[in-house]
Enzyme design. Structure first.
Site, PDB file in Angstrom:
ATOM      1  N   LEU A  28      11.217  20.209   5.863  1.00 49.04           N
ATOM      2  CA  LEU A  28      12.290  19.586   6.634  1.00 49.04           C
ATOM      3  C   LEU A  28      12.856  18.419   5.822  1.00 49.04           C
ATOM      4  CD1 LEU A  28      13.716  19.959   9.262  1.00 49.04           C
ATOM      5  CD2 LEU A  28      11.977  18.586  10.381  1.00 49.04           C
ATOM      6  N   HIS A  29      13.753  18.750   4.895  1.00 50.43           N
ATOM      7  CA  HIS A  29      14.337  17.758   3.985  1.00 50.43           C
ATOM      8  C   HIS A  29      15.725  17.340   4.465  1.00 50.43           C
ATOM      9  CE1 HIS A  29      16.790  20.973   2.227  1.00 50.43           C
ATOM     10  NE2 HIS A  29      15.699  21.716   2.359  1.00 50.43           N
ATOM     11  N   ALA A  30      16.477  16.650   3.630  1.00 46.29           N
ATOM     12  CA  ALA A  30      17.745  16.030   4.021  1.00 46.29           C
ATOM     13  C   ALA A  30      18.776  16.990   4.617  1.00 46.29           C
ATOM     14  CB  ALA A  30      18.358  15.292   2.832  1.00 46.29           C
ATOM     15  N   ALA A  33      17.726  18.236   8.079  1.00 46.04           N
ATOM     16  CA  ALA A  33      17.633  17.050   8.937  1.00 46.04           C
ATOM     17  C   ALA A  33      19.029  16.595   9.352  1.00 46.04           C
ATOM     18  CB  ALA A  33      16.894  15.924   8.219  1.00 46.04           C
ATOM     19  N   GLU A  99      16.378  26.017   4.787  1.00 42.02           N
ATOM     20  CA  GLU A  99      16.112  26.485   3.418  1.00 42.02           C
ATOM     21  C   GLU A  99      15.721  25.305   2.549  1.00 42.02           C
ATOM     22  OE1 GLU A  99      19.710  28.369   2.178  1.00 42.02           O
ATOM     23  OE2 GLU A  99      19.231  30.189   3.238  1.00 42.02           O
TER      24      GLU A  99
END
Length: 99
Positions: A28-30, A33, A99
Site C-alpha cells: 500500500l504505497h503512494a 493510497a 499495483e
C-alpha cells in the site's frame, strides 16, 4: 367554524454499516493510497481502514501509508453512514487492484 390543520414532516435518515476484508495484491504505497484518499473523500459516510490493530481515516494519504500494509496482508474497510455500502465497495475495489 374555523378549522386548523397541522402538517408534520418526518425525515428519516438511513445509516448503514458495512465492512469487507481485502488481501492486498501489492504494498500500500503512494499511488493506491492517493486513490483511496480521493475516493474516501467523495463519500458522506465515516470510513475507516484497519490493519494490524491500527485504524485510520483513509482520506489522508500519509495515514493510509502509515498503516504499513504490504502485499499479502489483510486490510479491513469499514464505513458507517448513508452511502456506507458504496464507500466500502469503491475502496475495496481500489485495494484489490493495487499495483
Amino acid at each position: 367554524m374555523s378549522s386548523s390543520s397541522e402538517t408534520t414532516t418526518t425525515t428519516t435518515t438511513t445509516t448503514a454499516s458495512h465492512e469487507i476484508a481485502v488481501v492486498l495484491p501489492a504494498n500500500l504505497h503512494a499511488r493506491p493510497a492517493g486513490q483511496l484518499a480521493r475516493a474516501a473523500a467523495g463519500f458522506t459516510s465515516a470510513v475507516q481502514l484497519e490493519h494490524s490493530g491500527r485504524t485510520v481515516n483513509p482520506t489522508g494519504v500519509l495515514a493510509v501509508m502509515a498503516l504499513g500494509a504490504t502485499a499479502g496482508s489483510t486490510v479491513t474497510v469499514r464505513a458507517e453512514g448513508p452511502d456506507a455500502e458504496q464507500a466500502v465497495t469503491a475502496l475495496t475495489d481500489i485495494l484489490a487492484t493495487a499495483e
